[in-house]
Design a protein around this motif. Structure first.
Motif, PDB file in Angstrom:
ATOM      1  N   ALA A 106      -2.492  27.156   5.239  1.00 12.58           N
ATOM      2  CA  ALA A 106      -1.841  27.066   6.536  1.00 12.58           C
ATOM      3  C   ALA A 106      -1.181  28.401   6.856  1.00 12.58           C
ATOM      4  CB  ALA A 106      -0.801  25.948   6.536  1.00 12.58           C
ATOM      5  N   PRO A 107      -0.975  28.709   8.146  1.00 14.72           N
ATOM      6  CA  PRO A 107      -0.333  29.970   8.516  1.00 14.72           C
ATOM      7  C   PRO A 107       1.021  30.134   7.842  1.00 14.72           C
ATOM      8  CG  PRO A 107      -1.291  28.938  10.445  1.00 14.72           C
ATOM      9  CD  PRO A 107      -1.381  27.934   9.332  1.00 14.72           C
ATOM     10  N   GLY A 108       1.232  31.275   7.209  1.00 13.12           N
ATOM     11  CA  GLY A 108       2.493  31.560   6.562  1.00 13.12           C
ATOM     12  C   GLY A 108       2.693  30.883   5.222  1.00 13.12           C
ATOM     13  N   LYS A 109       1.680  30.184   4.732  1.00 10.91           N
ATOM     14  CA  LYS A 109       1.789  29.485   3.467  1.00 10.91           C
ATOM     15  C   LYS A 109       0.736  29.984   2.484  1.00 10.91           C
ATOM     16  CE  LYS A 109       3.604  25.182   5.440  1.00 10.91           C
ATOM     17  NZ  LYS A 109       3.401  23.712   5.537  1.00 10.91           N
ATOM     18  N   GLN A 110       0.975  29.708   1.212  1.00  9.33           N
ATOM     19  CA  GLN A 110       0.025  30.082   0.175  1.00  9.33           C
ATOM     20  C   GLN A 110      -1.164  29.135   0.164  1.00  9.33           C
ATOM     21  OE1 GLN A 110       2.094  30.277  -3.578  1.00  9.33           O
ATOM     22  NE2 GLN A 110       2.994  32.273  -3.112  1.00  9.33           N
ATOM     23  N   ARG A 111      -2.293  29.645  -0.293  1.00  9.90           N
ATOM     24  CA  ARG A 111      -3.472  28.818  -0.430  1.00  9.90           C
ATOM     25  C   ARG A 111      -3.248  27.782  -1.534  1.00  9.90           C
ATOM     26  NH1 ARG A 111      -9.131  31.949  -0.458  1.00  9.90           N
ATOM     27  NH2 ARG A 111      -8.046  32.722   1.420  1.00  9.90           N
ATOM     28  N   GLU A 112      -3.651  26.539  -1.270  1.00  9.57           N
ATOM     29  CA  GLU A 112      -3.450  25.475  -2.232  1.00  9.57           C
ATOM     30  C   GLU A 112      -4.748  24.725  -2.498  1.00  9.57           C
ATOM     31  OE1 GLU A 112      -0.618  22.625  -0.767  1.00  9.57           O
ATOM     32  OE2 GLU A 112      -1.681  22.326   1.126  1.00  9.57           O
ATOM     33  N   LEU A 113      -4.862  24.234  -3.710  1.00  3.38           N
ATOM     34  CA  LEU A 113      -6.025  23.445  -4.095  1.00  3.38           C
ATOM     35  C   LEU A 113      -5.895  22.046  -3.520  1.00  3.38           C
ATOM     36  CD1 LEU A 113      -8.624  23.152  -5.816  1.00  3.38           C
ATOM     37  CD2 LEU A 113      -7.152  22.512  -7.731  1.00  3.38           C
TER      38      LEU A 113
ATOM     39  N   GLY B 184      -5.029  23.872   8.787  1.00  2.00           N
ATOM     40  CA  GLY B 184      -5.192  25.091   8.028  1.00  2.00           C
ATOM     41  C   GLY B 184      -6.646  25.503   7.957  1.00  2.00           C
ATOM     42  N   VAL B 185      -6.889  26.620   7.302  1.00  2.00           N
ATOM     43  CA  VAL B 185      -8.244  27.069   7.042  1.00  2.00           C
ATOM     44  C   VAL B 185      -8.671  26.504   5.697  1.00  2.00           C
ATOM     45  CG1 VAL B 185      -9.784  29.037   6.729  1.00  2.00           C
ATOM     46  CG2 VAL B 185      -7.911  29.171   8.381  1.00  2.00           C
ATOM     47  N   TYR B 186      -9.780  25.805   5.695  1.00  2.00           N
ATOM     48  CA  TYR B 186     -10.285  25.177   4.483  1.00  2.00           C
ATOM     49  C   TYR B 186     -11.403  26.031   3.894  1.00  2.00           C
ATOM     50  CZ  TYR B 186      -7.587  20.948   5.212  1.00  2.00           C
ATOM     51  OH  TYR B 186      -6.562  20.040   5.342  1.00  2.00           O
ATOM     52  N   TYR B 187     -11.286  26.318   2.598  1.00  2.00           N
ATOM     53  CA  TYR B 187     -12.210  27.197   1.912  1.00  2.00           C
ATOM     54  C   TYR B 187     -12.962  26.462   0.816  1.00  2.00           C
ATOM     55  CZ  TYR B 187      -9.543  31.034   4.009  1.00  2.00           C
ATOM     56  OH  TYR B 187      -8.918  31.890   4.879  1.00  2.00           O
ATOM     57  N   CYS B 188     -14.234  26.725   0.732  1.00  4.68           N
ATOM     58  CA  CYS B 188     -15.069  26.238  -0.351  1.00  4.68           C
ATOM     59  C   CYS B 188     -15.000  27.227  -1.511  1.00  4.68           C
ATOM     60  CB  CYS B 188     -16.508  26.092   0.140  1.00  4.68           C
ATOM     61  SG  CYS B 188     -17.698  25.546  -1.103  1.00  4.68           S
ATOM     62  N   HIS B 189     -14.930  26.716  -2.716  1.00  4.45           N
ATOM     63  CA  HIS B 189     -14.853  27.537  -3.919  1.00  4.45           C
ATOM     64  C   HIS B 189     -15.768  26.924  -4.975  1.00  4.45           C
ATOM     65  CE1 HIS B 189     -12.825  28.759  -7.789  1.00  4.45           C
ATOM     66  NE2 HIS B 189     -12.940  29.928  -7.187  1.00  4.45           N
ATOM     67  N   ALA B 190     -16.521  27.761  -5.668  1.00  4.68           N
ATOM     68  CA  ALA B 190     -17.464  27.245  -6.645  1.00  4.68           C
ATOM     69  C   ALA B 190     -17.593  28.168  -7.839  1.00  4.68           C
ATOM     70  CB  ALA B 190     -18.840  27.030  -6.013  1.00  4.68           C
TER      71      ALA B 190
ATOM     72  N   GLY C 121     -16.254  30.693   0.085  1.00  4.27           N
ATOM     73  CA  GLY C 121     -16.803  30.659   1.425  1.00  4.27           C
ATOM     74  C   GLY C 121     -15.891  31.403   2.380  1.00  4.27           C
ATOM     75  N   GLN C 122     -16.314  31.500   3.644  1.00  3.24           N
ATOM     76  CA  GLN C 122     -15.548  32.244   4.635  1.00  3.24           C
ATOM     77  C   GLN C 122     -14.415  31.427   5.254  1.00  3.24           C
ATOM     78  OE1 GLN C 122     -18.326  30.664   5.389  1.00  3.24           O
ATOM     79  NE2 GLN C 122     -17.638  29.530   7.197  1.00  3.24           N
ATOM     80  N   GLY C 123     -14.447  30.124   5.068  1.00  4.75           N
ATOM     81  CA  GLY C 123     -13.428  29.241   5.591  1.00  4.75           C
ATOM     82  C   GLY C 123     -13.811  28.601   6.904  1.00  4.75           C
ATOM     83  N   THR C 124     -13.277  27.420   7.146  1.00  2.00           N
ATOM     84  CA  THR C 124     -13.466  26.727   8.411  1.00  2.00           C
ATOM     85  C   THR C 124     -12.120  26.174   8.866  1.00  2.00           C
ATOM     86  OG1 THR C 124     -14.770  25.023   9.579  1.00  2.00           O
ATOM     87  CG2 THR C 124     -14.094  24.515   7.322  1.00  2.00           C
ATOM     88  N   GLN C 125     -11.819  26.348  10.140  1.00  2.00           N
ATOM     89  CA  GLN C 125     -10.513  25.974  10.673  1.00  2.00           C
ATOM     90  C   GLN C 125     -10.444  24.482  10.961  1.00  2.00           C
ATOM     91  OE1 GLN C 125      -7.654  27.981  11.408  1.00  2.00           O
ATOM     92  NE2 GLN C 125      -6.707  25.965  11.735  1.00  2.00           N
ATOM     93  N   VAL C 126      -9.381  23.858  10.482  1.00  2.00           N
ATOM     94  CA  VAL C 126      -9.072  22.466  10.790  1.00  2.00           C
ATOM     95  C   VAL C 126      -7.724  22.428  11.483  1.00  2.00           C
ATOM     96  CG1 VAL C 126      -8.519  20.191   9.846  1.00  2.00           C
ATOM     97  CG2 VAL C 126     -10.423  21.513   8.897  1.00  2.00           C
ATOM     98  N   THR C 127      -7.693  21.880  12.682  1.00  3.02           N
ATOM     99  CA  THR C 127      -6.451  21.767  13.432  1.00  3.02           C
ATOM    100  C   THR C 127      -6.225  20.309  13.810  1.00  3.02           C
ATOM    101  OG1 THR C 127      -6.741  23.988  14.360  1.00  3.02           O
ATOM    102  CG2 THR C 127      -5.154  22.538  15.439  1.00  3.02           C
ATOM    103  N   VAL C 128      -5.082  19.776  13.401  1.00  6.74           N
ATOM    104  CA  VAL C 128      -4.731  18.392  13.689  1.00  6.74           C
ATOM    105  C   VAL C 128      -3.543  18.395  14.642  1.00  6.74           C
ATOM    106  CG1 VAL C 128      -4.118  16.150  12.753  1.00  6.74           C
ATOM    107  CG2 VAL C 128      -5.512  17.732  11.398  1.00  6.74           C
ATOM    108  N   SER C 129      -3.739  17.854  15.817  1.00  8.52           N
ATOM    109  CA  SER C 129      -2.692  17.818  16.818  1.00  8.52           C
ATOM    110  C   SER C 129      -1.890  16.528  16.702  1.00  8.52           C
ATOM    111  CB  SER C 129      -3.281  17.948  18.223  1.00  8.52           C
ATOM    112  OG  SER C 129      -4.115  16.837  18.537  1.00  8.52           O
ATOM    113  N   SER C 130      -0.627  16.595  17.102  1.00  6.63           N
ATOM    114  CA  SER C 130       0.242  15.426  17.055  1.00  6.63           C
ATOM    115  C   SER C 130       0.262  14.680  18.377  1.00  6.63           C
ATOM    116  CB  SER C 130       1.659  15.839  16.664  1.00  6.63           C
ATOM    117  OG  SER C 130       2.183  16.778  17.582  1.00  6.63           O
TER     118      SER C 130
END
Length: 115
Positions: free
Chosen positions: A40-47, A91-97, A106-115
């Motif tokens: 997520a913006p301003g946050k560390q990448r998490e598994l 956040g941006v979701y990344y594939c890792h293998a 991977g390059q990442g794909t954006q996921v945006t969830v609106s309230s």
């Protein structure tokens, strides 16, 4: 070379669902563990979730029961089914293998969830 390409991201309202895909291509002989990370913006990448070649899975506590990771070894493709999405899943979701001792992203794909 090996490439990982994510797809399926987009904009969805809270409570909705998305299914992410990660397709591996190139010089592939076998894929060991595969994972989904997010940042997520301003946050560390998490598994977020991981799956082994044998199908064993593990999840980030906050997504357990809502997300399901799976893989189709014949297609060299991994999936992340995301249900009951929340704004904090944005956040941006990344594939890792891991393949034959080498890690790929991977390059990442954006996921945006609106309230």
């Amino acid at each position: 070379q090996v490439q990982l390409v994510e797809s399926g991201g987009g904009l969805v309202q809270a409570g909705g669902s998305l299914r992410l895909s990660c397709a591996a291509s190139g010089n592939i002989f076998s894929i060991n563990a595969m994972d989904w990370y997010r940042q997520a913006p301003g946050k560390q990448r998490e598994l977020v979730a991981t799956i082994t070649s044998g199908g064993s899975t593990n999840y980030l506590y906050s997504v357990k029961g809502r997300f399901t990771i799976s893989r189709d070894n014949a297609k060299n493709t991994m999936y992340l089914q995301m249900n009951s999405l929340k704004p904090e899943d944005t956040g941006v979701y990344y594939c890792h293998a891991l393949m034959r001792g080498t890690y790929y992203w991977g390059q990442g794909t954006q996921v945006t969830v609106s309230s």
